[in-house]
Motif scaffolding. Structure first.
Motif, PDB file in Angstrom:
ATOM      1  N   PRO A 305      -3.286  80.534  52.822  1.00 29.28           N
ATOM      2  CA  PRO A 305      -4.064  81.147  53.915  1.00 29.28           C
ATOM      3  C   PRO A 305      -3.778  80.478  55.251  1.00 29.28           C
ATOM      4  O   PRO A 305      -3.219  79.374  55.294  1.00 29.28           O
ATOM      5  N   PRO A 306      -4.131  81.115  56.362  1.00 30.62           N
ATOM      6  CA  PRO A 306      -3.932  80.506  57.687  1.00 30.62           C
ATOM      7  C   PRO A 306      -4.555  79.119  57.759  1.00 30.62           C
ATOM      8  O   PRO A 306      -5.584  78.839  57.148  1.00 30.62           O
ATOM      9  N   GLU A 307      -3.866  78.246  58.533  1.00 32.04           N
ATOM     10  CA  GLU A 307      -4.239  76.842  58.712  1.00 32.04           C
ATOM     11  C   GLU A 307      -3.941  75.993  57.478  1.00 32.04           C
ATOM     12  O   GLU A 307      -4.312  74.819  57.418  1.00 32.04           O
ATOM     13  N   GLY A 308      -3.253  76.575  56.500  1.00 29.35           N
ATOM     14  CA  GLY A 308      -2.809  75.800  55.345  1.00 29.35           C
ATOM     15  C   GLY A 308      -1.484  75.117  55.618  1.00 29.35           C
ATOM     16  O   GLY A 308      -0.878  75.286  56.683  1.00 29.35           O
ATOM     17  N   THR A 309      -1.016  74.330  54.661  1.00 32.66           N
ATOM     18  CA  THR A 309       0.250  73.598  54.823  1.00 32.66           C
ATOM     19  C   THR A 309       1.157  73.819  53.616  1.00 32.66           C
ATOM     20  O   THR A 309       0.687  74.042  52.494  1.00 32.66           O
ATOM     21  N   VAL A 310       2.454  73.736  53.880  1.00 34.88           N
ATOM     22  CA  VAL A 310       3.486  73.754  52.837  1.00 34.88           C
ATOM     23  C   VAL A 310       4.350  72.520  53.060  1.00 34.88           C
ATOM     24  O   VAL A 310       4.840  72.301  54.172  1.00 34.88           O
TER      25      VAL A 310
END
Length: 401
Positions: A305-310
């Motif tokens: 989701p938005p504001e997540g990280t990879v």
């Protein structure tokens, strides 16, 4: 005749398939072998029909100890590979099975060996497609068996699928031909759209550019699907080759991040790298390994989701391999989908899958490429917390010199 020599005679003179053998320890600490159910001195078999089934089945069956020495096999395996018990029992399976994947890469001594994987994970491995012996293509299942004395054995079962493979090759050749025929017109359409967008055919207003952009995006997606199908069909018929060379993993990861940055920015996801110093030097095909990372990171962006990280990471694994990972803070993989995650064209019924689209080949291709390099791939996931896909890649140790 001593007890020890009598038991050895059972192994040497018994008929393969009468029953699997098990290692036993003598009083002097040495190991002998005992054929289960082959002598009145041994414990009678509670289910004689099981012995008859093993002896009569057309599926090849083989029992091995934890050091990969052959304990016993049934007549079907002897017929398939032309072995006799006298010559085979006690030898290492690498001398006789010589397992290779469908691209004819030898698996013995690598982490992709199905026997190694089963003993390490202590979990059955079903439906592994292999080539054994010279040219016999099989669907193999490997099952660990825990003995009461703490030792492990493995039962290897293989079904000949050579005839099925011939039919599959005919289908694959047809799909490949159709895909080739699609590629040329798709390239033409993409090229003409590009010319229009660049203004070579006259000025366009903003709305015209927007809809042409949508059209080009759709055409490029079709081109990507065609290329992936061609890749899989070439692999199915043994035409997939890798060109390994020394590759700096940090440089490779940077190239993948740069290419996917626009997609991540659009999704509101941050891509980061966690790569140790000194940077691991890999012995891989750079284009194929970039394809693996690209597929994994693209999937991670789609399901975060938005504001997540990879995060792309790397850490030591052993003397021959490095462990590479792609971790996201996304939705996680539902329990019912986990066993199918690497299957071709598999589509989850999860509501997030329907929103994200895709056609279910990315992870299959990643697995194929990793295994062709002698590595393995797997994942850990927690619902609503995220998923980590991790795989092993060979380290550069002067192989090309």
């Amino acid at each position: 005749m001593s007890k020890r020599s009598h038991k050895q005679t059972l192994v040497d003179e018994g008929t393969a398939g009468a029953g699997f053998v098990a290692p036993i320890k003598e009083a002097d600490g040495n190991h002998a072998t005992e054929r289960i159910g082959a002598s009145p001195e041994t414990k009678p078999c509670k289910h004689p029909y099981l012995e008859a089934m093993v002896a009569s089945t057309s599926d090849a069956m083989l029992a091995l100890d934890e050091h990969f020495h052959i304990l016993d096999f049934n007549p079907a395996l002897g017929t398939t590979l032309g072995w006799s018990p006298e010559k085979a029992i006690g030898r290492r399976c690498s001398e006789l099975l010589r397992c290779r994947n469908l691209n004819r890469m030898e698996l013995c001594g690598t982490s992709s060996c199905p026997l190694v994987r089963v003993l390490e994970q202590k979990q059955p491995l079903p439906n592994e497609e292999l080539i054994i012996g010279d040219t016999c293509e099989v669907s193999a299942s490997v099952t660990p068996v825990a003995l009461g004395n703490g030792q492990q054995q493995v039962v290897f079962t293989a079904r000949d699928v050579s005839a099925l493979k011939v039919a599959n090759r005919v289908r694959a050749n047809f799909v490949s031909m159709v895909s080739h025929e699609l590629r040329t017109p798709l390239n033409s359409v993409n090229g003409f759209i590009d010319l229009l967008l660049q203004g070579h055919m006259g000025d366009l207003n903003a709305e015209q550019k927007k809809y042409l952009g949508y059209a080009q995006e759709g055409v490029q997606q079709l081109m990507s699907i065609v290329e992936d199908i061609l890749f899989m069909t070439r692999s199915d018929v043994g035409q997939f080759e890798i060109k390994q060379q020394e590759v700096n993993f940090r440089v490779l990861a940077k190239q993948v991040v740069s290419g996917l940055e626009p997609q991540a920015r659009k999704a509101g996801v941050l891509i980061s790298k966690n790569i140790p110093s000194p940077t691991p030097m890999l012995y891989v095909d750079p284009q194929r390994m970039k394809q693996v990372l690209n597929n994994l990171v693209t999937n991670a962006i789609k399901f975060t989701p938005p504001e997540g990280t990879v995060t792309i990471g790397a850490r030591p694994y052993n003397d021959q391999f490095v462990m590479i990972s792609v971790t996201d803070t996304g939705y996680g993989i539902p329990l019912e989908d986990r066993q199918h995650i690497f299957e071709r064209f598999y589509q989850s019924n999860h509501n997030q899958q329907s929103k994200m689209g895709g056609y279910g080949l990315g992870l299959s291709i990643a697995k194929l490429i990793v295994e062709q390099h002698g590595g393995t791939i797997d994942f850990d996931t927690t619902l609503n917390k995220g998923t980590t896909f991790y795989f092993t890649a060979p380290l550069y140790r002067g192989q090309s010199e």
